[in-house]
Design a protein around this motif. Structure first.
Motif, PDB file in Angstrom:
ATOM      1  N   LEU A 141      -7.974  -5.819  10.356  1.00 11.32           N
ATOM      2  CA  LEU A 141      -9.368  -5.416  10.243  1.00 11.32           C
ATOM      3  C   LEU A 141      -9.445  -4.043   9.593  1.00 11.32           C
ATOM      4  O   LEU A 141      -8.556  -3.218   9.759  1.00 11.32           O
ATOM      5  CB  LEU A 141     -10.027  -5.345  11.633  1.00 11.32           C
ATOM      6  N   GLY A 142     -10.530  -3.813   8.845  1.00  8.07           N
ATOM      7  CA  GLY A 142     -10.784  -2.515   8.243  1.00  8.07           C
ATOM      8  C   GLY A 142     -11.970  -1.835   8.902  1.00  8.07           C
ATOM      9  O   GLY A 142     -12.863  -2.496   9.438  1.00  8.07           O
ATOM     10  N   VAL A 143     -11.991  -0.513   8.892  1.00  8.53           N
ATOM     11  CA  VAL A 143     -13.067   0.274   9.487  1.00  8.53           C
ATOM     12  C   VAL A 143     -14.047   0.692   8.391  1.00  8.53           C
ATOM     13  O   VAL A 143     -13.644   1.251   7.362  1.00  8.53           O
ATOM     14  CB  VAL A 143     -12.502   1.526  10.198  1.00  8.53           C
ATOM     15  N   LYS A 144     -15.339   0.443   8.622  1.00 11.30           N
ATOM     16  CA  LYS A 144     -16.372   0.750   7.638  1.00 11.30           C
ATOM     17  C   LYS A 144     -17.573   1.416   8.311  1.00 11.30           C
ATOM     18  O   LYS A 144     -17.797   1.269   9.493  1.00 11.30           O
ATOM     19  CB  LYS A 144     -16.854  -0.537   6.939  1.00 11.30           C
ATOM     20  N   ARG A 145     -18.349   2.138   7.530  1.00 15.19           N
ATOM     21  CA  ARG A 145     -19.650   2.691   7.949  1.00 15.19           C
ATOM     22  C   ARG A 145     -19.547   3.490   9.255  1.00 15.19           C
ATOM     23  O   ARG A 145     -20.212   3.209  10.248  1.00 15.19           O
ATOM     24  CB  ARG A 145     -20.695   1.574   8.066  1.00 15.19           C
ATOM     25  N   ARG A 196      -9.554 -15.519  16.076  1.00 11.96           N
ATOM     26  CA  ARG A 196      -8.126 -15.216  16.178  1.00 11.96           C
ATOM     27  C   ARG A 196      -7.914 -13.744  16.497  1.00 11.96           C
ATOM     28  O   ARG A 196      -8.757 -12.901  16.199  1.00 11.96           O
ATOM     29  CB  ARG A 196      -7.410 -15.589  14.874  1.00 11.96           C
ATOM     30  N   ALA A 197      -6.773 -13.469  17.100  1.00 10.06           N
ATOM     31  CA  ALA A 197      -6.426 -12.087  17.424  1.00 10.06           C
ATOM     32  C   ALA A 197      -6.230 -11.298  16.132  1.00 10.06           C
ATOM     33  O   ALA A 197      -5.677 -11.806  15.154  1.00 10.06           O
ATOM     34  CB  ALA A 197      -5.163 -12.050  18.267  1.00 10.06           C
ATOM     35  N   ALA A 198      -6.699 -10.044  16.132  1.00  9.29           N
ATOM     36  CA  ALA A 198      -6.557  -9.194  14.950  1.00  9.29           C
ATOM     37  C   ALA A 198      -6.632  -7.743  15.390  1.00  9.29           C
ATOM     38  O   ALA A 198      -7.138  -7.427  16.468  1.00  9.29           O
ATOM     39  CB  ALA A 198      -7.645  -9.499  13.918  1.00  9.29           C
ATOM     40  N   GLN A 199      -6.126  -6.846  14.537  1.00  5.90           N
ATOM     41  CA  GLN A 199      -6.130  -5.426  14.851  1.00  5.90           C
ATOM     42  C   GLN A 199      -6.470  -4.620  13.612  1.00  5.90           C
ATOM     43  O   GLN A 199      -6.272  -5.077  12.471  1.00  5.90           O
ATOM     44  CB  GLN A 199      -4.775  -4.998  15.411  1.00  5.90           C
ATOM     45  N   LEU A 203     -17.959   7.820  18.407  1.00  7.37           N
ATOM     46  CA  LEU A 203     -17.910   7.290  17.049  1.00  7.37           C
ATOM     47  C   LEU A 203     -18.384   5.842  17.068  1.00  7.37           C
ATOM     48  O   LEU A 203     -18.034   5.086  17.976  1.00  7.37           O
ATOM     49  CB  LEU A 203     -16.481   7.331  16.498  1.00  7.37           C
ATOM     50  N   SER A 204     -19.176   5.457  16.067  1.00  9.32           N
ATOM     51  CA  SER A 204     -19.536   4.046  15.911  1.00  9.32           C
ATOM     52  C   SER A 204     -19.172   3.612  14.498  1.00  9.32           C
ATOM     53  O   SER A 204     -19.266   4.401  13.554  1.00  9.32           O
ATOM     54  CB  SER A 204     -21.021   3.810  16.195  1.00  9.32           C
ATOM     55  N   PHE A 205     -18.748   2.366  14.369  1.00 11.34           N
ATOM     56  CA  PHE A 205     -18.342   1.848  13.060  1.00 11.34           C
ATOM     57  C   PHE A 205     -18.308   0.327  13.087  1.00 11.34           C
ATOM     58  O   PHE A 205     -18.307  -0.296  14.152  1.00 11.34           O
ATOM     59  CB  PHE A 205     -16.963   2.392  12.650  1.00 11.34           C
ATOM     60  N   SER A 206     -18.279  -0.255  11.891  1.00 13.94           N
ATOM     61  CA  SER A 206     -18.143  -1.703  11.751  1.00 13.94           C
ATOM     62  C   SER A 206     -16.694  -2.030  11.422  1.00 13.94           C
ATOM     63  O   SER A 206     -15.965  -1.203  10.870  1.00 13.94           O
ATOM     64  CB  SER A 206     -19.054  -2.223  10.627  1.00 13.94           C
ATOM     65  N   VAL A 207     -16.285  -3.217  11.789  1.00 16.38           N
ATOM     66  CA  VAL A 207     -14.951  -3.694  11.414  1.00 16.38           C
ATOM     67  C   VAL A 207     -15.103  -4.949  10.573  1.00 16.38           C
ATOM     68  O   VAL A 207     -15.966  -5.791  10.842  1.00 16.38           O
ATOM     69  CB  VAL A 207     -14.068  -3.988  12.650  1.00 16.38           C
ATOM     70  N   GLU A 208     -14.312  -5.065   9.521  1.00 19.08           N
ATOM     71  CA  GLU A 208     -14.395  -6.197   8.611  1.00 19.08           C
ATOM     72  C   GLU A 208     -13.025  -6.832   8.444  1.00 19.08           C
ATOM     73  O   GLU A 208     -11.994  -6.151   8.501  1.00 19.08           O
ATOM     74  CB  GLU A 208     -14.939  -5.743   7.261  1.00 19.08           C
ATOM     75  N   GLU A 209     -13.025  -8.146   8.239  1.00 16.63           N
ATOM     76  CA  GLU A 209     -11.784  -8.884   8.069  1.00 16.63           C
ATOM     77  C   GLU A 209     -11.044  -8.407   6.823  1.00 16.63           C
ATOM     78  O   GLU A 209     -11.623  -8.269   5.745  1.00 16.63           O
ATOM     79  CB  GLU A 209     -12.083 -10.382   7.924  1.00 16.63           C
ATOM     80  N   GLU A 210      -9.745  -8.171   6.965  1.00 14.34           N
ATOM     81  CA  GLU A 210      -8.877  -7.842   5.835  1.00 14.34           C
ATOM     82  C   GLU A 210      -7.588  -8.637   5.988  1.00 14.34           C
ATOM     83  O   GLU A 210      -6.560  -8.121   6.397  1.00 14.34           O
ATOM     84  CB  GLU A 210      -8.590  -6.338   5.781  1.00 14.34           C
ATOM     85  N   GLY A 211      -7.689  -9.925   5.724  1.00 15.13           N
ATOM     86  CA  GLY A 211      -6.563 -10.820   5.950  1.00 15.13           C
ATOM     87  C   GLY A 211      -6.708 -11.512   7.291  1.00 15.13           C
ATOM     88  O   GLY A 211      -7.658 -11.299   8.041  1.00 15.13           O
ATOM     89  N   LYS A 212      -5.731 -12.342   7.630  1.00 12.35           N
ATOM     90  CA  LYS A 212      -5.823 -13.174   8.833  1.00 12.35           C
ATOM     91  C   LYS A 212      -5.799 -12.371  10.126  1.00 12.35           C
ATOM     92  O   LYS A 212      -6.453 -12.742  11.096  1.00 12.35           O
ATOM     93  CB  LYS A 212      -4.679 -14.195   8.836  1.00 12.35           C
ATOM     94  N   GLY A 235     -21.737  -6.442  16.169  1.00 14.31           N
ATOM     95  CA  GLY A 235     -20.320  -6.342  15.839  1.00 14.31           C
ATOM     96  C   GLY A 235     -19.783  -4.929  15.719  1.00 14.31           C
ATOM     97  O   GLY A 235     -18.577  -4.737  15.567  1.00 14.31           O
ATOM     98  N   ARG A 236     -20.647  -3.920  15.784  1.00  6.41           N
ATOM     99  CA  ARG A 236     -20.162  -2.544  15.703  1.00  6.41           C
ATOM    100  C   ARG A 236     -19.442  -2.138  16.994  1.00  6.41           C
ATOM    101  O   ARG A 236     -19.774  -2.608  18.071  1.00  6.41           O
ATOM    102  CB  ARG A 236     -21.322  -1.578  15.438  1.00  6.41           C
ATOM    103  N   LEU A 237     -18.470  -1.254  16.841  1.00  9.27           N
ATOM    104  CA  LEU A 237     -17.736  -0.727  17.974  1.00  9.27           C
ATOM    105  C   LEU A 237     -18.118   0.735  18.194  1.00  9.27           C
ATOM    106  O   LEU A 237     -18.400   1.468  17.242  1.00  9.27           O
ATOM    107  CB  LEU A 237     -16.229  -0.819  17.748  1.00  9.27           C
TER     108      LEU A 237
END
Length: 340
Positions: free
Chosen positions: A224-228, A147-150, A212-221, A194-196
């Motif tokens: 997305l959250g930025v990590k690492r 699904r689309a997410a931001q 910059l490189s980082f991971s994104v994780e689901e935070e609701g439907k 999955g890293r951006l």
């Protein structure tokens, strides 16, 4: 540095799009372009010896845009991975420009005015689907579990900007307009895990550009959250990042001047760049220099992987007369790159 062989291809666009192309990316035979002054993506299909606009996708159909559906997102990076099309806005502030005929007082007032466009703080993904009838790539709100997410944010920033506020390298530049060597995103790439990767046109620090490189994780439907987060410094003759392109494990960097001036533009190779997970200082290989005489090279898209090389498409912003064909045609460059 090996000399690159160049060819040309004509893109059939709209008059408004032709002068403001900011990115280029292929999914199969579909070519995606965006203008830095709109809130949409353009899908082009092969036509003759070139490509032609076939469909426009409004980003407001997939994302929450705090400034509304008509205000620019300033899309400066597009990539695809794992069934998604990812995109990023510039995240930059802008300083107003004096106009011809302004009095000294009015010109100075414009130069003292800095604006923020809330829609520019967009990092998002849209599911990709293939129309079985046409074979063309389609953007959809949902495809199965995709699904689309931001990245979670609002009109004043997002998760990434909050992480960077106290960063010793980037924090001091968040309030500086992009064209003044301030924080300015240009270029996006996605790793298989999955890293951006975000390329930064600015700031350039003591001659070093940044990715910059980082991971994104689901935070609701739909968020997305930025990590690492990791920072990768690139020594590229004082140039900033203008676009990114993935070739296997390598990362190609289109690099050019950070500020508003004419200068060298080139394509660099970060060997094994897509495997970078920790902070690093690197000196990429310069593969070729590009001419900016007929427009500013802004988009870099992989056409074909070669043995010890690649063919890429380079698109241009503010094209000169030599690149304009008819009412809305634009000539882009096909560039053969070679390395050891």
């Amino acid at each position: 540095m090996k000399k690159s062989a160049n060819g040309r291809v004509t893109l059939s666009l709209t008059a408004d799009l032709r002068d403001n192309i900011s990115i280029a990316h292929f999914t199969g035979t579909d070519l995606w372009l965006a203008s830095d002054e709109t809130a949409s993506l353009e899908r082009l299909a092969p036509k003759g010896q070139g490509f032609a606009v076939e469909r426009t996708f409004a980003l407001s159909e997939f994302f929450e845009l705090p400034a509304g559906p008509e205000k620019e997102v300033d899309v400066e990076g597009v990539t695809s991975a794992d069934g998604y099309l990812w995109l990023v806005g510039s995240h930059s502030l802008k300083r107003r420009k004096p106009k011809s005929g302004d009095s000294v007082e009015k010109a100075m007032a414009r130069l003292a005015t800095v604006d923020a466009d809330p829609n520019r703080y967009l990092i998002g993904r849209i599911p990709l689907a293939v129309d079985p009838k046409t074979g063309r790539s389609e953007l959809v709100k949902r495809a199965g579990s995709a699904r689309a997410a931001q990245v979670d944010g609002d009109g004043e920033g997002n998760d990434l900007m909050r992480l960077l506020q106290k960063d010793p390298h980037l924090g001091p530049f968040l309030g500086i307009p992009g064209k003044d060597n301030g924080f300015d995103v240009e270029g996006l790439a996605a790793a298989p895990d999955g890293r951006l990767f975000l390329g930064l046109r600015g700031p350039v620090l003591r001659g070093y550009a940044m990715i910059l490189s980082f991971s994104v994780e689901e935070e609701g439907k739909h968020h997305l959250g930025v990590k690492r987060l990791a920072k990768h410094f690139l020594k590229m003759q004082g140039l900033g990042v203008r676009d990114l392109c993935v070739v296997g494990d390598d990362l190609l960097v289109l690099a050019g001047p950070t500020m508003t001036l004419s200068g060298m533009v080139g394509i660099f190779r970060v060997k094994g760049g897509m495997k970078l997970k920790k902070d690093a200082i690197l000196e990429p290989e310069l593969l070729t220099e590009l001419s900016a005489a007929e427009g500013n090279p802004e988009g870099l898209a992989l056409v074909q992987t070669r043995k010890s090389g690649a063919k890429v498409l380079v698109t241009h912003d503010s094209p000169g007369k030599g690149r304009k064909k008819g009412d809305a045609g634009l000539v882009a460059d096909l560039v053969e790159l070679k390395w050891k």
